[in-house]
Motif scaffolding. Structure first.
Motif, mmCIF file in Angstrom:
data_model
loop_
_atom_site.group_PDB
_atom_site.id
_atom_site.type_symbol
_atom_site.label_atom_id
_atom_site.label_comp_id
_atom_site.label_asym_id
_atom_site.label_seq_id
_atom_site.Cartn_x
_atom_site.Cartn_y
_atom_site.Cartn_z
ATOM 1 N N GLU A 77 6.918 14.972 -7.110
ATOM 2 C CA GLU A 77 7.355 15.488 -5.953
ATOM 3 C C GLU A 77 7.377 14.395 -5.125
ATOM 4 O O GLU A 77 7.563 14.411 -3.449
ATOM 5 N N ALA A 112 0.808 -1.184 0.021
ATOM 6 C CA ALA A 112 0.209 -0.096 0.205
ATOM 7 C C ALA A 112 1.059 1.402 0.457
ATOM 8 O O ALA A 112 0.491 1.964 -0.588
ATOM 9 N N HIS A 113 2.289 1.701 0.577
ATOM 10 C CA HIS A 113 2.829 2.285 0.893
ATOM 11 C C HIS A 113 4.129 2.458 -0.170
ATOM 12 O O HIS A 113 3.367 3.358 -0.850
ATOM 13 N N SER A 114 3.750 1.393 -0.647
ATOM 14 C CA SER A 114 4.639 1.385 -2.394
ATOM 15 C C SER A 114 3.720 2.094 -3.540
ATOM 16 O O SER A 114 3.728 3.087 -5.040
ATOM 17 N N PHE A 115 1.854 1.505 -3.593
ATOM 18 C CA PHE A 115 1.205 1.739 -4.290
ATOM 19 C C PHE A 115 0.478 3.345 -3.822
ATOM 20 O O PHE A 115 0.841 4.195 -5.066
ATOM 21 N N LEU A 116 0.255 4.142 -3.106
ATOM 22 C CA LEU A 116 0.277 5.529 -2.849
ATOM 23 C C LEU A 116 1.252 6.160 -3.425
ATOM 24 O O LEU A 116 1.325 7.478 -3.966
ATOM 25 N N LEU A 117 2.585 5.763 -2.740
ATOM 26 C CA LEU A 117 3.818 6.591 -3.281
ATOM 27 C C LEU A 117 3.776 6.610 -4.857
ATOM 28 O O LEU A 117 4.408 7.672 -5.192
ATOM 29 N N SER A 118 3.760 5.961 -5.124
ATOM 30 C CA SER A 118 3.417 5.808 -6.638
ATOM 31 C C SER A 118 2.603 6.389 -7.610
ATOM 32 O O SER A 118 2.415 6.928 -8.876
ATOM 33 N N MET A 119 1.209 6.879 -6.619
ATOM 34 C CA MET A 119 1.028 7.625 -7.526
ATOM 35 C C MET A 119 0.684 9.098 -7.266
ATOM 36 O O MET A 119 0.282 10.002 -7.877
ATOM 37 N N ILE A 120 1.699 9.520 -6.536
ATOM 38 C CA ILE A 120 2.088 11.089 -6.283
ATOM 39 C C ILE A 120 3.064 10.915 -7.563
ATOM 40 O O ILE A 120 3.820 10.299 -7.903
ATOM 41 N N GLU A 121 2.680 12.267 -7.995
ATOM 42 C CA GLU A 121 3.205 13.063 -9.357
ATOM 43 C C GLU A 121 4.956 12.652 -8.956
ATOM 44 O O GLU A 121 5.653 13.004 -7.766
#
Lengths: 170, 170
Positions: free
Chosen positions: B154, B142-151
């Motif tokens: 940034e 989840a951590h990895s997925f959400l981080l990858s969602m960030i532009e």
DNA sequence: TGAGATATGTCAACAACACTGACTTATATC
DNA sequence: GATATAAGTCAGTGTTGTTGACATATCTCA
């Protein structure tokens, strides 16, 4: 406990923040497109759900969006007047107004979906960074995770709604 | 292609919607608590970041929240006047205002974090439904997925910010 | 030291999007 | 025909975002 995990709930605490940043960028993509049309996020949400679930009634839309009918009406009126959404009187119940996207509405919805789907696809595919791995079932995991984040009482309703779409695919 | 995957991008399309529902409920939890204090989401965000990164400056906070200083000031003023946040003049640069949570502020922030962390922890732990599995590394995924969602541009800034916190843990 | 940049605070006006409350119209149901 | 339901609308309000303009304190550098 070791130095890494001293603070209780550190993992979830990080996720809270990442969810904020991820969601911020996730809605930021369509915002730029919407601005060209003079629309906002409220218009986006209406357009999105009407596009994905043609024939949606006002009551159903209100239940999905969790806003008042006055709030919905303001943006829905814009979308109808500008030709992105059309209304048809319900057949079984003539009090209902069934909502559909026009060709222009569907096109705009597709544009908006495209940028968001692109970000999601990249997030699920990218190895992100050294040490991080997203298995091939990343999409399924994400699906499962997000569904579990939904209030338990409402999961059934969401499943029911989304099941509408899968049907016509065969 | 088979009947299941007829529509291109179906997986990502579903995720778009699930993200909407998940985020809606995710912010809904704290909303109820905030309402008791007469605060809104804007107050929550400020309180959250000041709590997690004590000594944050106004400029840093503006950069995180991506709002104008006028918008920030309105809610920050509320939080300061009601004793949830305190300001201290910067030591190296006396123009800066370093922000800290008071005891009451930290308590409120903890309450808000608790309900959100609880939902996240449950979502990562629960087997959700027949057929769905979230491996033990769910939190990492989840951590990895959400981080990858960030532009992408940034991500470094987010990492840098979050690294501040991990430091003092030893 | 003095000019200019920077960090913050503030006033005023405005827009998007949510809310409440009250009321209307059309249609369905019993 | 009485009552309930689906939708539309008017009027007022609150939160949170925006722009633009300007004030003040402090830092930096020539």
């Amino acid at each position: 406990m070791g130095a890494q995990a001293d603070r209780a709930g550190t993992a979830s605490d990080d996720l809270i923040e990442l969810l904020f940043f991820a969601y911020r960028d996730f809605v930021g993509d369509p915002d730029r497109i919407l601005a060209e049309y003079g629309f906002g996020r409220a218009h986006h949400r209406v357009l999105h759900f009407v596009d994905r679930y043609p024939g949606l009634t006002i009551a159903e839309l209100l239940d999905i969006l969790r806003i008042t009918k006055q709030s919905l009406n303001r943006v829905l009126k814009d979308l109808i007047e500008q030709g992105y959404i059309e209304q048809k009187t319900g057949t079984s119940d003539r009090r209902q107004r069934l909502l559909f996207c026009s060709r222009a509405g569907a096109d705009l919805a597709a544009d908006l979906t495209r940028v968001q789907a692109r970000r999601l696809a990249r997030a699920l595919a990218d190895p992100v960074e050294a040490g991080e791995t997203l298995p091939s079932g990343a999409s399924t995991s994400a699906h499962s995770f997000l569904l579990s984040m939904i209030e338990p009482d409402e999961r059934a309703a969401v499943r029911r709604l989304m099941a509408r779409r899968t049907k016509g695919a065969a």
